[in-house]
Design a protein around this motif. Structure first.
Motif, mmCIF file in Angstrom:
data_model
loop_
_atom_site.group_PDB
_atom_site.id
_atom_site.type_symbol
_atom_site.label_atom_id
_atom_site.label_comp_id
_atom_site.label_asym_id
_atom_site.label_seq_id
_atom_site.Cartn_x
_atom_site.Cartn_y
_atom_site.Cartn_z
ATOM 1 N N PRO A 1 6.670 -9.513 -11.492
ATOM 2 C CA PRO A 1 5.639 -8.729 -10.279
ATOM 3 C C PRO A 1 4.009 -8.763 -10.948
ATOM 4 O O PRO A 1 3.327 -8.121 -9.807
ATOM 5 C CB PRO A 1 5.685 -7.591 -12.551
ATOM 6 C CG PRO A 1 7.142 -7.815 -12.799
ATOM 7 C CD PRO A 1 7.283 -9.670 -12.550
ATOM 8 N N PHE B 1 7.522 -2.294 -12.043
ATOM 9 C CA PHE B 1 8.535 -3.053 -12.444
ATOM 10 C C PHE B 1 9.442 -2.384 -12.947
ATOM 11 O O PHE B 1 10.768 -2.276 -12.215
ATOM 12 C CB PHE B 1 7.780 -4.292 -12.185
ATOM 13 C CG PHE B 1 8.964 -5.346 -12.022
ATOM 14 C CD1 PHE B 1 8.986 -5.971 -10.550
ATOM 15 C CD2 PHE B 1 9.598 -6.217 -12.680
ATOM 16 C CE1 PHE B 1 9.414 -6.829 -10.506
ATOM 17 C CE2 PHE B 1 10.507 -7.235 -12.833
ATOM 18 C CZ PHE B 1 10.573 -7.594 -11.464
ATOM 19 N N TYR B 2 9.209 -2.376 -14.155
ATOM 20 C CA TYR B 2 10.859 -1.768 -15.060
ATOM 21 C C TYR B 2 11.674 -0.418 -15.044
ATOM 22 O O TYR B 2 12.157 -0.457 -14.964
ATOM 23 C CB TYR B 2 10.385 -2.089 -16.187
ATOM 24 C CG TYR B 2 9.856 -3.716 -16.654
ATOM 25 C CD1 TYR B 2 10.927 -4.697 -16.309
ATOM 26 C CD2 TYR B 2 8.923 -3.755 -17.904
ATOM 27 C CE1 TYR B 2 9.851 -6.272 -16.466
ATOM 28 C CE2 TYR B 2 8.775 -5.127 -18.096
ATOM 29 C CZ TYR B 2 9.391 -6.187 -17.761
ATOM 30 O OH TYR B 2 8.670 -7.236 -18.496
ATOM 31 N N TYR C 1 12.663 -13.806 -14.212
ATOM 32 C CA TYR C 1 12.678 -13.000 -12.584
ATOM 33 C C TYR C 1 11.864 -11.572 -13.400
ATOM 34 O O TYR C 1 10.393 -11.838 -13.111
ATOM 35 C CB TYR C 1 13.586 -12.425 -11.795
ATOM 36 C CG TYR C 1 12.976 -11.850 -10.678
ATOM 37 C CD1 TYR C 1 12.650 -11.842 -9.946
ATOM 38 C CD2 TYR C 1 13.723 -10.754 -10.950
ATOM 39 C CE1 TYR C 1 12.662 -11.645 -8.680
ATOM 40 C CE2 TYR C 1 13.517 -9.001 -10.224
ATOM 41 C CZ TYR C 1 12.826 -9.881 -8.534
ATOM 42 O OH TYR C 1 12.599 -9.156 -7.471
ATOM 43 N N CYS C 2 11.956 -10.990 -14.040
ATOM 44 C CA CYS C 2 10.929 -9.916 -14.770
ATOM 45 C C CYS C 2 9.932 -10.199 -15.664
ATOM 46 O O CYS C 2 8.606 -9.695 -15.329
ATOM 47 C CB CYS C 2 12.224 -9.438 -15.571
ATOM 48 S SG CYS C 2 13.200 -7.993 -14.985
ATOM 49 N N TYR C 3 9.708 -11.145 -16.408
ATOM 50 C CA TYR C 3 8.312 -11.775 -16.608
ATOM 51 C C TYR C 3 7.160 -12.233 -15.650
ATOM 52 O O TYR C 3 5.578 -11.464 -15.669
ATOM 53 C CB TYR C 3 8.569 -12.769 -17.968
ATOM 54 C CG TYR C 3 9.601 -12.731 -19.171
ATOM 55 C CD1 TYR C 3 9.318 -11.296 -19.589
ATOM 56 C CD2 TYR C 3 10.579 -13.336 -19.579
ATOM 57 C CE1 TYR C 3 10.622 -11.129 -20.432
ATOM 58 C CE2 TYR C 3 10.521 -13.707 -20.449
ATOM 59 C CZ TYR C 3 11.366 -11.946 -21.244
ATOM 60 O OH TYR C 3 11.753 -12.184 -22.200
ATOM 61 N N TYR D 1 3.683 -3.659 -15.283
ATOM 62 C CA TYR D 1 5.286 -4.055 -15.337
ATOM 63 C C TYR D 1 5.677 -2.927 -15.751
ATOM 64 O O TYR D 1 6.732 -2.814 -15.900
ATOM 65 C CB TYR D 1 4.155 -4.523 -16.984
ATOM 66 C CG TYR D 1 3.997 -6.245 -16.652
ATOM 67 C CD1 TYR D 1 5.578 -6.852 -16.371
ATOM 68 C CD2 TYR D 1 3.219 -6.827 -16.407
ATOM 69 C CE1 TYR D 1 4.995 -8.521 -16.178
ATOM 70 C CE2 TYR D 1 2.991 -8.593 -16.645
ATOM 71 C CZ TYR D 1 4.186 -9.118 -16.420
ATOM 72 O OH TYR D 1 3.479 -10.112 -16.438
ATOM 73 N N THR E 1 21.975 -8.365 -17.159
ATOM 74 C CA THR E 1 21.445 -9.330 -17.884
ATOM 75 C C THR E 1 21.669 -10.365 -18.121
ATOM 76 O O THR E 1 22.576 -9.765 -19.440
ATOM 77 C CB THR E 1 19.699 -8.794 -18.489
ATOM 78 O OG1 THR E 1 20.044 -8.497 -19.983
ATOM 79 C CG2 THR E 1 18.932 -7.988 -17.945
ATOM 80 N N GLU F 1 13.357 -1.259 -11.782
ATOM 81 C CA GLU F 1 14.922 -1.309 -11.962
ATOM 82 C C GLU F 1 15.773 -1.325 -12.899
ATOM 83 O O GLU F 1 17.196 -1.207 -12.939
ATOM 84 C CB GLU F 1 14.169 -3.115 -12.885
ATOM 85 C CG GLU F 1 13.736 -3.905 -11.788
ATOM 86 C CD GLU F 1 14.459 -4.732 -10.662
ATOM 87 O OE1 GLU F 1 14.878 -5.684 -10.814
ATOM 88 O OE2 GLU F 1 13.835 -5.317 -9.357
ATOM 89 N N GLY G 1 11.846 -3.253 -8.263
ATOM 90 C CA GLY G 1 10.741 -3.316 -8.151
ATOM 91 C C GLY G 1 9.916 -4.081 -7.630
ATOM 92 O O GLY G 1 8.147 -3.226 -8.100
ATOM 93 N N TYR H 1 17.074 -13.357 -15.625
ATOM 94 C CA TYR H 1 16.709 -12.663 -14.672
ATOM 95 C C TYR H 1 15.670 -12.030 -15.870
ATOM 96 O O TYR H 1 15.197 -11.544 -15.224
ATOM 97 C CB TYR H 1 17.797 -11.314 -15.229
ATOM 98 C CG TYR H 1 17.786 -10.131 -14.516
ATOM 99 C CD1 TYR H 1 17.142 -9.785 -12.984
ATOM 100 C CD2 TYR H 1 16.549 -8.711 -15.168
ATOM 101 C CE1 TYR H 1 16.301 -8.773 -12.693
ATOM 102 C CE2 TYR H 1 16.535 -8.055 -14.941
ATOM 103 C CZ TYR H 1 16.591 -7.580 -13.597
ATOM 104 O OH TYR H 1 16.090 -6.434 -13.422
ATOM 105 N N SER H 2 15.305 -12.482 -17.314
ATOM 106 C CA SER H 2 14.264 -12.321 -18.006
ATOM 107 C C SER H 2 12.827 -12.985 -17.298
ATOM 108 O O SER H 2 12.589 -12.026 -17.458
ATOM 109 C CB SER H 2 14.721 -12.800 -19.038
ATOM 110 O OG SER H 2 14.726 -11.856 -19.844
#
Length: 1148
Positions: free
Chosen positions: A101, A268-269, A96-98, A265, A4, A272, A278, A93-94
């Protein structure tokens, strides 16, 4: 999978963040203001969506421009920069992860996996061709026409991002105009494949895998395959956990929603974190879900939450990236930027069109509905969205050479996204309307009109009923009828080259109407399967298989799904039965009937006692276990060299034990020793051991003989066969496991077949609303009836194969339905305030605990003894005096396959209660006691076929009437039945007069009423025992020329179940089975005997509180029947008894 980044834009080396879309903070950062910006964006987005309901792209465009303005203010103002700085320092990237999903899970959840599975290879091919065209054409355009001098890696990443199709927005415009879900799922499935592949590729770039000096193409491809496979396994495992949470009976809605979103979530995590994708994991989770994966009504709640979160996330994403663009230098925004954006827009649509042209031949071959019109519509579906935006910042972060204007990556992607959302969405909907793809076909229009007509009739009947209520006497009924009249006008774009006034059913061919009706039948059946599952009649697995099979056969033109198609879909269980038979033949049986006892010879008696003991068997297994360690040493070369003499001694000792064991068995069994396969195997093991010992001995004598040494070495490895007898211990366990699987298969197939039969019955009630043409109705009815008969036959065969399994399943279903009914009654009492909230919750927990306990219900219940089956005859009412009376007179009858139980036209011998097996009934159309002159007008001359299985009764009506049997009953399997002769039955009528004969007629009347008029009686609780106890329904008897007055106040329904009557006022004849209309006030019998079922209104004050009414009614009806019976017996019909086909044994 990735490292990240420490800020939104950051050099790959990972040094101090360099914010290229604005200056770094030269002040103390104050937290708190950014949250206000987020909340304000959400509120503004909500207001804009309320004002601009039909233009989501306009809302996103306004928010993007607003974000750009805020970014420009932040670029020039420190106070505004303090507010947006938390966004600028957030790693891309954060974000994208927030945000991704929840949106990808919602998109996958809306896809029907059954449809996608049928066209998976076509969808995969579209996705791969689209990726290839994007790489080649779009990559070339970016390198050729872009003046910002991007390097090759940046151009490739940019072309991958722009080539992604948004799985949400790409089908939104089609869903609103009623396009077939098959095509929306094709578009959405392709977009999810592209998104998943792109996310894996970006993950590879983030992990710096391609910068390893030793990498090869093979390692890259292998890593991608492992990522995809691992993501699918991770998603499937997590989907099982989520389904367990959502189907838990004791979880409330709020807890289920929270756990579901949290698990999304978490999935997904996990993907990843372990180097997988994810996004693919969540796609797998969503595809594994369907309407049966949730508790009733919770799916709607979760879907609303997902839509709400997705809408808010999209608004925030477009606003945030507008801010990021605005924080950059405006000097890079030139006229060429707009020109290049238009070039990219044109190229994206050209690539999409080229892709559809290349794959159209395959789609035409796979789906008979696909044509060039659909190709044009799908060509406009290349809409870009939030997933492209979320990955856009990574182009700069992952590039080998940094550019001076990284915000242009986001600008181009966001601009193309908004342009495709606006232009492509409009063109998709406009093309579909112009080309007539959203037009409602003429058969569907007629089906809609039939449904509206049916609803209008229900409304009119309701108004007629309300007019009789005193409290509504002063209502303006003319105004009520005017306001409740339904006039549904089909939209103008829904016509298929014909005006609404020109719709004529006669202008359509029967094939077109049948095909449209077939699709309606499939929809009705799927609704029936889901309802049965929610009611507890059908298991989730069975309902899912039935729904999947229905969807699989829907695309096959002219195909009505039969039970044999479902059986093929499930796969045959024959291999399990063959495997069990093989294991059973190999099972070791110690049959003491083979043992030979030797009179006074104490030694032989002692040997027999030892050999036949359990200890001797265990000793043989212990010997085998003890030899494991020496065998390991023998196979290990170093240990073998160090312990040669010791291994030879141990081998000799064990061979001696094998010889001793075989000698003891041979002494006891003699020649019968070789009747067991396992004894023969042990004897061969002993011979190989003896040969092995002799070979070792000869090697010591001739150590220079190479062939002898080789043979000895090979025989040494053959010592491993000494462990084969261990299989004897495993075989019983394997047999039990296979037996359990066979029972599960039987239970599943029985549940599937029973659900299929119920769906056929439900469909038959609605086919009048599907098509009003009589020929189409008759053909549909015949198809459904044939399919139902085939399914009933399968039920009988399954029940014959596993009676104990079917009994357990029926018992479990009965318990489940009773508890479900109790829950409905509890809900009613709770809603009326009779039970308070706390008591209702506690009682609800008790019922739910009982439902959950059914998961541990036995898989098999032994069938009852033959005499216990008398308790299943409903008209005996489980009364001991009646049961004992017939138990003394009943006999067991046995029939082989093909035996005839009774023939059409013969006088009845008695009634047969089927205990086990199945019989088929062939007959002409049932006469229902109607005179031949009236019956000829009915027209149907086709043969009727029906199957009878365990619990059914053959010959009831013929015995009641003492008339010839109207059908021929032939055994389809070996059949066992409980037989009650006609003499014994009428002796029971005399002994238990007048109630017994009346109850048989009542049972017959109720069965006929439910068979033909279930839709009309759906709100009536006409269970036999309740009708007897509370007089909810009773049977009236009319002889020829006798009259009966009908009181619509005390008689809710009057159903002719046998015979015929005529309306004395209008002289309109009514033939059984038939429900008399409300306009009928007095009727007269026209047959020798007519039976009418009278259903009374469910008024406790009239039905249950006055026992005199019940008693007098029942006795009056029975007295009439008794008088008719005596008069009929005076005709002295001869009875013909032919009992040569059966063997009868007096019941114990």
């Amino acid at each position: 999978m990735s490292n990240t980044n420490s800020s939104f834009w950051v050099h790959k080396e990972g040094h101090k963040p360099e914010l290229l879309c604005g200056s770094s903070a030269s002040y103390t950062v104050v937290n708190g203001h950014f949250i206000m910006l987020v909340c304000s964006t959400i509120i503004l987005g909500g207001f804009l969506k309320t004002l601009l309901k039909n233009s989501e792209v306009t809302v996103l465009m306004i928010l993007s421009l607003l974000g750009f303005v805020i970014g420009q203010l932040a670029h020039n103002s420190i106070e505004v920069h303090k507010i947006v700085y938390p966004l600028l320092k957030t790693p891309s990237y954060s974000l994208y992860c927030y945000f991704s999903p929840m949106i990808i899970f919602m998109a996958a959840l809306d896809v029907d996996f059954c449809i996608l599975k049928n066209v998976f290879w076509q969808v995969l091919l579209i996705g791969l061709v689209s990726l290839l065209m994007t790489f080649i054409i779009l990559g070339y355009v970016v390198l050729k026409f872009n003046k910002d001098l991007w390097d090759l890696q940046s151009s490739i990443l940019f072309s991958m991002i722009v080539g992604m199709t948004d799985p949400v927005h790409s089908v939104n415009s089609l869903k609103t105009i009623g396009i077939s879900k098959t095509y929306t799922d094709i578009i959405r499935g392709e977009s999810m494949i592209i998104c998943g592949f792109t996310s894996i590729c970006f993950g590879v770039f983030r992990s710096d895998f391609l910068h390893i000096s030793m990498f090869t193409e093979f390692r890259v491809i292998l890593g991608l395959c492992l990522d995809i496979l691992g993501s699918i396994i991770c998603g499937y495992s997590c989907s099982r956990i989520i389904q367990f949470i959502l189907t838990d009976l004791f979880s409330n809605t709020l807890t289920s929603v929270i756990l579901c979103i949290s698990m999304v979530y978490m999935t997904f995590y996990i993907g990843e974190s372990f180097g997988m994708s994810g996004m693919i994991a969540l796609v797998t989770v969503g595809l594994n879900f369907d309407s049966l994966s949730f508790k009733p009504r919770i799916e709607v709640t979760i879907t609303k939450f997902l839509i709400m979160f997705s809408s808010v996330y999209q608004q925030l994403i477009y606003t945030f990236f507008g801010i990021v663009i605005g924080c950059g230098e405006t000097k890079y925004l030139r006229f060429h930027t707009v020109v290049f954006m238009l070039i990219l827009f044109a190229t994206v649509n050209f690539v999409r069109l080229l892709t559809i042209v290349l794959v159209s031949p395959l789609l035409m071959h796979a789906n008979y509905e696909y044509n060039w019109r659909w190709g044009i519509v799908i060509a406009w579906s290349g809409i870009k969205g939030i997933f492209s935006l979320l990955l856009a910042p990574d182009i700069h972060n992952l590039a080998d050479q940094k550019v001076e204007s990284p915000q242009l990556f986001i600008l181009y992607v966001q601009g193309i996204s908004l342009m495709t959302m606006g232009i492509n969405s409009y063109m998709m909907a406009h093309s579909a309307r112009t080309l007539g793809l959203c037009a409602i076909s003429l058969p569907r229009q007629m089906a809609i009109q039939n449904a509206i007509k049916h609803i209008q009739e229900i409304i009119q009947n309701t108004i007629t009923l309300f007019k009789t209520e005193k409290i509504l006497t002063n209502v303006n009924w003319t105004l009520v009828e005017e306001k409740t009249k339904i006039e549904y006008i089909i939209p103008s774009d829904a016509y298929n080259n014909a005006s609404h006034d020109d719709i004529e059913e006669e202008s359509l061919t029967e094939e077109v109407l049948i095909e449209e009706a077939r699709l309606h039948v499939a929809i009705i059946q799927m609704s029936s399967f889901e309802k049965q599952c929610n009611d507890g009649i059908l298991s989730v697995e069975a309902a899912r298989i039935l729904i999947s099979a229905t969807k699989s056969f829907c695309p096959i033109q002219g195909k009505f799904m039969s039970i044999y198609d479902v059986s093929t879909y499930v796969r045959a269980r024959s291999w399990l039965i063959k495997f069990k038979n093989m294991l059973t033949s190999l099972e070791y049986h110690k049959d003491k009937a083979l043992f030979i006892l030797y009179g006074d010879n104490k030694f032989l008696l002692f040997v027999c006692h030892v050999v036949f003991s359990e200890e001797f068997e265990y000793a043989g297994h212990i010997i085998t276990v003890m030899y494991i360690y020496p065998m390991i040493m023998h196979l290990w070369p170093m240990a073998r060299e160090l312990n040669v003499s010791g291994l030879i001694s141990v081998n000799n000792y064990f061979v001696f034990l094998y010889i001793f064991q075989a000698a003891m068995k041979i002494i006891s069994l003699k020649r019968k020793y070789f009747h067991q396969y396992w004894n023969t195997l042990e004897f061969l093991i002993m011979l190989v051991g003896i040969i092995d010992i002799f070979c070792i001995y000869f090697v010591k004598l001739r150590p220079d003989n190479f062939a002898l040494i080789q043979m000895t070495v090979i025989l040494g490895y053959f010592r491993i066969i000494r462990f084969i007898p261990f299989i004897k211990l495993i075989i019983p366990l394997l047999i039990n496991i296979v037996d359990v699987q066979i029972k599960k298969r039987l239970r599943l197939m029985y549940s599937i077949t029973k659900g299929y039969v119920k769906s056929q019955e439900d469909t038959k009630l609605l086919i009048k609303q599907i098509s009003s043409r009589e020929s189409v109705y008759q053909k549909l009815y015949e198809i459904l009836e044939t399919n139902k008969r085939d399914a009933v036959k399968e039920l009988g065969l399954i029940e014959h194969e596993g009676r104990d399994v079917v009994i357990a399943l029926k018992t479990r279903q009965a318990i489940r339905r009773i508890i479900a009914k109790a829950l409905k009654n509890l809900t009613f009492l709770w809603s009326r305030g009779i039970i308070d909230k706390h008591e209702g919750i506690e009682m609800n927990k008790v019922f739910l605990a009982k439902i959950k306990a059914l998961n541990n219900f036995p898989m098999a219940i032994p069938p009852p003894t033959p005499d216990k089956y008398l308790h299943n005859i409903v008209w005996l009412e489980n009364k001991d005096v009646l049961i004992e009376f017939f138990k003394e007179r009943a006999k067991l009858a046995y029939f082989d396959y093909g035996d005839v139980i009774c023939r059409e036209g013969e006088m009845p011998q008695g009634i047969y209660l089927i205990i086990s097996g199945m019989a088929i009934l062939h007959s002409s159309p049932p006469t229902f006691g109607i005179d031949s002159s009236l019956r000829s007008e009915r027209g149907s001359k086709s043969m009727f076929t029906e199957y009878c299985t365990s619990g059914d009764i053959i010959g009831e009506l013929s015995c009641l009437l003492k008339r010839e049997t109207e059908y021929t009953a032939i055994c389809e399997t070996i059949l066992q039945a409980c037989f009650i002769s006609l003499e014994d039955l009428y002796e029971g009528f005399d002994v238990f007069w007048p109630s017994l004969e009346y109850k048989i007629w009542l049972k017959f009347a109720l069965s006929v009423a439910y068979q033909y008029f279930e839709s009309s009686l759906i709100d009536e609780d006409l269970e036999f025992q309740k009708c007897v106890t509370f007089n909810l329904a009773y049977v009236e008897t009319l002889s020829s020329y006798n009259e009966m007055t009908i009181d619509n106040v005390t008689m809710k329904f009057v159903i002719i179940v046998y015979g015929s009557v005529i309306d004395t006022k209008t002289e309109v004849p009514y033939l059984a089975p038939c429900i008399l209309p409300k306009t009928c006030e007095q009727i007269q019998g026209t047959s020798d005997l007519s039976k009418l079922l009278v259903v009374q209104p469910s008024d406790p004050a009239k039905n249950t509180d006055d026992p005199k009414v019940m008693v007098s009614t029942g006795l009056r009806m029975s007295q009439r029947e008794y008088n008719w019976k005596r008069k009929y017996e005076e005709r002295n019909f001869p009875l013909s008894w032919n009992r040569s086909q059966t063997t009868r044994i007096q019941l114990p």
